[in-house]
Scaffold this active site. Structure first.
Site, PDB file in Angstrom:
ATOM      1  N   GLY A  69      -3.482  21.471 -34.720  1.00 48.07           N
ATOM      2  CA  GLY A  69      -3.780  22.778 -35.203  1.00 48.07           C
ATOM      3  C   GLY A  69      -3.451  23.688 -36.223  1.00 48.07           C
ATOM      4  N   ASP A 114      -0.235  23.926 -38.708  1.00 51.09           N
ATOM      5  CA  ASP A 114      -0.867  22.808 -39.679  1.00 51.09           C
ATOM      6  C   ASP A 114      -2.344  22.249 -41.012  1.00 51.09           C
ATOM      7  OD1 ASP A 114       1.639  20.097 -40.418  1.00 51.09           O
ATOM      8  OD2 ASP A 114       0.465  21.443 -41.527  1.00 51.09           O
ATOM      9  N   ASP A 170      -6.634  33.629 -36.837  1.00 51.43           N
ATOM     10  CA  ASP A 170      -6.863  33.300 -37.507  1.00 51.43           C
ATOM     11  C   ASP A 170      -6.048  33.759 -38.188  1.00 51.43           C
ATOM     12  OD1 ASP A 170      -8.768  30.350 -39.512  1.00 51.43           O
ATOM     13  OD2 ASP A 170      -6.461  30.531 -39.061  1.00 51.43           O
ATOM     14  N   ILE A 171      -4.900  32.647 -38.153  1.00 54.00           N
ATOM     15  CA  ILE A 171      -3.282  33.128 -39.349  1.00 54.00           C
ATOM     16  C   ILE A 171      -4.005  33.083 -41.008  1.00 54.00           C
ATOM     17  CG2 ILE A 171      -2.165  30.961 -39.814  1.00 54.00           C
ATOM     18  CD1 ILE A 171       0.055  32.615 -39.124  1.00 54.00           C
ATOM     19  N   TYR A 203       3.545  20.724 -29.213  1.00 53.44           N
ATOM     20  CA  TYR A 203       4.883  19.882 -29.544  1.00 53.44           C
ATOM     21  C   TYR A 203       5.569  20.854 -28.072  1.00 53.44           C
ATOM     22  CZ  TYR A 203       6.270  18.787 -34.285  1.00 53.44           C
ATOM     23  OH  TYR A 203       6.467  18.099 -35.330  1.00 53.44           O
ATOM     24  N   THR A 220       4.348  26.271 -29.005  1.00 63.26           N
ATOM     25  CA  THR A 220       3.589  26.107 -28.511  1.00 63.26           C
ATOM     26  C   THR A 220       2.630  25.080 -28.085  1.00 63.26           C
ATOM     27  OG1 THR A 220       2.516  27.595 -28.694  1.00 63.26           O
ATOM     28  CG2 THR A 220       4.803  28.583 -27.988  1.00 63.26           C
TER      29      THR A 220
HETATM   30  N1  APR Z   1      -4.025  30.980 -36.487  1.00 64.05           N
HETATM   31  C1  APR Z   1      -2.820  31.000 -35.548  1.00 64.05           C
HETATM   32  N2  APR Z   1      -2.511  30.225 -34.763  1.00 64.05           N
HETATM   33  C2  APR Z   1      -3.017  29.194 -34.565  1.00 64.05           C
HETATM   34  C3  APR Z   1      -4.452  28.043 -35.106  1.00 64.05           C
HETATM   35  C4  APR Z   1      -4.855  29.508 -36.250  1.00 64.05           C
HETATM   36  N3  APR Z   1      -5.678  28.747 -37.041  1.00 64.05           N
HETATM   37  N4  APR Z   1      -4.293  27.378 -34.809  1.00 64.05           N
HETATM   38  C5  APR Z   1      -3.442  26.659 -33.715  1.00 64.05           C
HETATM   39  N5  APR Z   1      -2.518  27.996 -33.740  1.00 64.05           N
HETATM   40  C6  APR Z   1      -1.899  28.276 -32.514  1.00 64.05           C
HETATM   41  C7  APR Z   1      -1.660  27.063 -31.392  1.00 64.05           C
HETATM   42  O1  APR Z   1      -2.680  28.239 -30.569  1.00 64.05           O
HETATM   43  C8  APR Z   1      -0.374  27.670 -30.289  1.00 64.05           C
HETATM   44  O2  APR Z   1       0.038  28.926 -30.460  1.00 64.05           O
HETATM   45  O3  APR Z   1       0.168  27.967 -33.057  1.00 64.05           O
HETATM   46  C9  APR Z   1       0.088  27.711 -32.422  1.00 64.05           C
HETATM   47  C10 APR Z   1       0.767  26.430 -32.460  1.00 64.05           C
HETATM   48  O4  APR Z   1       0.855  25.392 -31.971  1.00 64.05           O
HETATM   49  P1  APR Z   1       0.708  23.854 -33.131  1.00 64.05           P
HETATM   50  O5  APR Z   1      -0.082  24.452 -34.469  1.00 64.05           O
HETATM   51  O6  APR Z   1      -0.033  23.083 -32.579  1.00 64.05           O
HETATM   52  O7  APR Z   1       1.707  23.391 -33.612  1.00 64.05           O
HETATM   53  P2  APR Z   1       3.123  23.383 -32.441  1.00 64.05           P
HETATM   54  O8  APR Z   1       3.013  22.638 -31.065  1.00 64.05           O
HETATM   55  O9  APR Z   1       4.410  23.464 -33.173  1.00 64.05           O
HETATM   56  O10 APR Z   1       3.107  21.674 -32.322  1.00 64.05           O
HETATM   57  C11 APR Z   1       2.952  21.728 -34.643  1.00 64.05           C
HETATM   58  O11 APR Z   1       1.565  19.855 -34.351  1.00 64.05           O
HETATM   59  O12 APR Z   1      -0.180  20.130 -35.873  1.00 64.05           O
HETATM   60  C12 APR Z   1       0.976  19.705 -35.465  1.00 64.05           C
HETATM   61  O13 APR Z   1       1.512  18.460 -37.965  1.00 64.05           O
HETATM   62  C13 APR Z   1       1.803  19.670 -36.853  1.00 64.05           C
HETATM   63  O14 APR Z   1       2.839  17.572 -35.880  1.00 64.05           O
HETATM   64  C14 APR Z   1       3.319  19.185 -36.221  1.00 64.05           C
HETATM   65  C15 APR Z   1       2.854  19.255 -34.273  1.00 64.05           C
END
Ligand code: APR
Length: 166
Positions: free
Chosen positions: A30, A32, A8-9, A119, A116
């Site tokens: 996600g 965010d 978890d980042i 999106y 990934t």
């Molecule tokens: N820590 C690390 N990585 C994470 C975490 C976390 N807590 N939660 C999710 N991820 C990973 C996901 O598994 C994926 O590999 O982050 C990566 C990016 O996934 P998303 O969060 O869905 O982001 P993205 O694909 O760029 O889509 C962005 O999603 O949440 C919305 O507001 C955001 O509209 C935007 C879109």
């Protein structure tokens, strides 16, 4: 140097973590959602002052209740099949985030796998773009203050892909 980290980042004690945000910068799901939940409501308050972010760009806020000092918000490309400049836009996210981290004097920066998740960017293609963009940045910035870049994996497949590339 580039490190692969699984987990978890929001838990990482680094100078800056990167948020895979959307154009509004007003939160989402996600990573965010996880970052906004962990940082607390002040993060959204500051994000409101930024008036959004373009795809490929990056904007910095404080980290508030996160262990990280800064959050660098970037907006990755939505995967549209690969012929809408997605690769360049994704590479731009990594470059712009590192540029913003540099401006803040960060020594450590952690990236999620931008684009990934929601999106839909194919994980294998995105991992290759991430690694090559980070390496290119340090080739162009040999005196960068950034000593450590962490590529954070939230699933085994992403980890395997980064390990193959590194
Ligand atoms: N820590 C690390 N990585 C994470 C975490 C976390 N807590 N939660 C999710 N991820 C990973 C996901 O598994 C994926 O590999 O982050 C990566 C990016 O996934 P998303 O969060 O869905 O982001 P993205 O694909 O760029 O889509 C962005 O999603 O949440 C919305 O507001 C955001 O509209 C935007 C879109």
């Amino acid at each position: 140097m580039i490190q692969i980290v699984t987990g978890d980042i929001t838990k990482l004690c680094v100078d800056a973590i990167v948020n895979a945000a959307n154009h509004s910068l007003l939160g989402g799901g996600g990573v965010d959602g996880a970052i906004h939940r962990a940082a607390g409501p002040e993060l959204l308050t500051e994000c409101r002052t930024l008036h959004g972010c373009d795809t490929g760009d990056a904007k910095v806020t404080a980290g508030y209740r996160l262990p990280a000092k800064y959050v660098i918000h970037t907006v990755g490309p939505v995967w549209g099949g690969g012929s809408c400049g997605e690769e360049d836009k994704l590479a731009c996210c990594y470059r712009r985030c590192l540029e913003e981290a540099e401006k803040k004097g960060c020594q450590s920066v952690a990236f999620p796998a931008i684009s990934t998740g929601v999106y839909g960017y194919p994980k294998d293609k995105a991992a290759a773009v991430a690694v090559s963009a980070v390496k290119k940045y340090f080739r162009n910035e040999p005196h960068s203050c950034i000593e450590k870049v962490m590529l954070v994996c939230f699933d085994e497949r992403t980890r395997d892909l980064y390990e193959e590339l590194l």
